[in-house]
Design a protein around this motif. Structure first.
Motif, PDB file in Angstrom:
ATOM      1  N   LEU A   8       0.765  -1.001  -0.292  1.00 41.17           N
ATOM      2  CA  LEU A   8      -0.078   0.251   0.104  1.00 41.17           C
ATOM      3  C   LEU A   8       0.554   0.850   0.009  1.00 41.17           C
ATOM      4  CD1 LEU A   8      -2.661  -0.731   2.741  1.00 41.17           C
ATOM      5  CD2 LEU A   8      -3.003   0.134  -0.457  1.00 41.17           C
ATOM      6  N   ASP A   9       2.031   1.218   1.003  1.00 43.06           N
ATOM      7  CA  ASP A   9       2.517   2.420   1.257  1.00 43.06           C
ATOM      8  C   ASP A   9       3.452   3.133  -0.489  1.00 43.06           C
ATOM      9  OD1 ASP A   9       2.181   2.504   3.936  1.00 43.06           O
ATOM     10  OD2 ASP A   9       3.728   1.854   4.435  1.00 43.06           O
ATOM     11  N   ASN A  12       0.322   3.994  -2.577  1.00 39.10           N
ATOM     12  CA  ASN A  12       0.329   5.731  -1.932  1.00 39.10           C
ATOM     13  C   ASN A  12       1.003   6.380  -2.447  1.00 39.10           C
ATOM     14  OD1 ASN A  12      -1.877   4.154  -2.007  1.00 39.10           O
ATOM     15  ND2 ASN A  12      -2.206   3.860  -0.498  1.00 39.10           N
ATOM     16  N   GLU A  15       2.208   9.431  -8.069  1.00 39.91           N
ATOM     17  CA  GLU A  15       1.804  10.521  -8.450  1.00 39.91           C
ATOM     18  C   GLU A  15       0.935   9.546  -9.081  1.00 39.91           C
ATOM     19  OE1 GLU A  15       3.637  13.704  -8.915  1.00 39.91           O
ATOM     20  OE2 GLU A  15       5.229  13.831  -7.134  1.00 39.91           O
ATOM     21  N   PRO A  18      -5.376   6.968  -7.913  1.00 40.99           N
ATOM     22  CA  PRO A  18      -6.080   7.022  -7.124  1.00 40.99           C
ATOM     23  C   PRO A  18      -5.722   6.124  -6.107  1.00 40.99           C
ATOM     24  CG  PRO A  18      -7.222   5.241  -8.652  1.00 40.99           C
ATOM     25  CD  PRO A  18      -5.517   5.680  -9.568  1.00 40.99           C
ATOM     26  N   SER A  19      -6.150   6.802  -5.237  1.00 36.81           N
ATOM     27  CA  SER A  19      -5.649   6.303  -2.860  1.00 36.81           C
ATOM     28  C   SER A  19      -6.217   4.795  -3.162  1.00 36.81           C
ATOM     29  CB  SER A  19      -6.202   6.868  -2.394  1.00 36.81           C
ATOM     30  OG  SER A  19      -5.794   5.913  -1.085  1.00 36.81           O
ATOM     31  N   VAL A  20      -4.820   3.432  -3.151  1.00 34.48           N
ATOM     32  CA  VAL A  20      -5.269   2.244  -3.379  1.00 34.48           C
ATOM     33  C   VAL A  20      -5.599   1.804  -1.518  1.00 34.48           C
ATOM     34  CG1 VAL A  20      -3.809  -0.018  -3.323  1.00 34.48           C
ATOM     35  CG2 VAL A  20      -3.439   1.906  -4.859  1.00 34.48           C
ATOM     36  N   LYS A  21      -6.758   0.856  -1.592  1.00 33.55           N
ATOM     37  CA  LYS A  21      -7.254   0.618  -0.501  1.00 33.55           C
ATOM     38  C   LYS A  21      -7.045  -0.725  -0.604  1.00 33.55           C
ATOM     39  CE  LYS A  21      -9.035   4.667   0.634  1.00 33.55           C
ATOM     40  NZ  LYS A  21      -8.380   5.335   1.527  1.00 33.55           N
ATOM     41  N   ASN A  37     -11.135   3.193  -8.869  1.00 28.75           N
ATOM     42  CA  ASN A  37      -9.885   2.812  -7.499  1.00 28.75           C
ATOM     43  C   ASN A  37      -8.731   1.784  -8.602  1.00 28.75           C
ATOM     44  OD1 ASN A  37     -11.406   0.394  -7.712  1.00 28.75           O
ATOM     45  ND2 ASN A  37     -13.406   1.220  -7.047  1.00 28.75           N
TER      46      ASN A  37
END
Length: 145
Positions: A8-9, A12, A15, A18-21, A37
């Motif tokens: 994740l880090d 994320n 640039e 989208p924000s990875v979850k 997403n």
């Protein structure tokens, strides 16, 4: 078990994505609200055994899925106007580059891209899954008698 927090880090920090979850499974990844997403899903772990001094050593091959969802659009027939119009490719490329050959903490074998495949084509969205593999040995440390 492999921790997806470093994954994740890493994703994320890029640039333009989208924000990875995290998602519990593929169905949860497809039900994420808001497109585009990207969701990480821990896949299967395959264990093989090898002899070690006084104990068994387990080689764990783990699959990690990166599910990318984009909106479906009606496009006119004919050639695509520009190469920049492929939203799926523009989202996947930085993620593939960041993950392939990366060695996450706790792993013994760098990340390999195993395959990419269409996961679902729904009326409102397209979902693509990229499958990555990495391997580590368990137990992580040798114990002394």
């Amino acid at each position: 078990m492999l921790s997806l927090i470093p994954w994740l880090d890493r994703l994320n920090a890029l640039e333009g994505l989208p924000s990875v979850k995290l998602a519990a499974d593929v169905e949860a990844a497809k039900n994420k609200v808001g497109l585009p997403n990207m969701m990480l899903v821990l896949g299967r772990e395959t264990v093989s055994h090898g002899a070690m001094s006084n104990q068994a050593r387990h080689r764990v091959k783990t699959e990690v899925l990166l599910v990318t969802g984009i909106k479906r659009m009606n496009a006119p027939l004919g050639p695509v106007a520009s190469s920049g119009s492929d939203e799926l490719a523009s989202l996947r490329q930085p993620a593939l580059t960041a993950l392939i050959n990366w060695l996450p903490a706790g792993c013994d074998i760098p990340v390999k891209w195993h395959r990419g495949q269409l996961l679902a084509l729904e009326s409102h969205a397209l979902f693509w899954a990229d499958v990555f593999t990495t391997e580590y040995f368990w137990p992580l440390e040798e114990t002394s008698p």
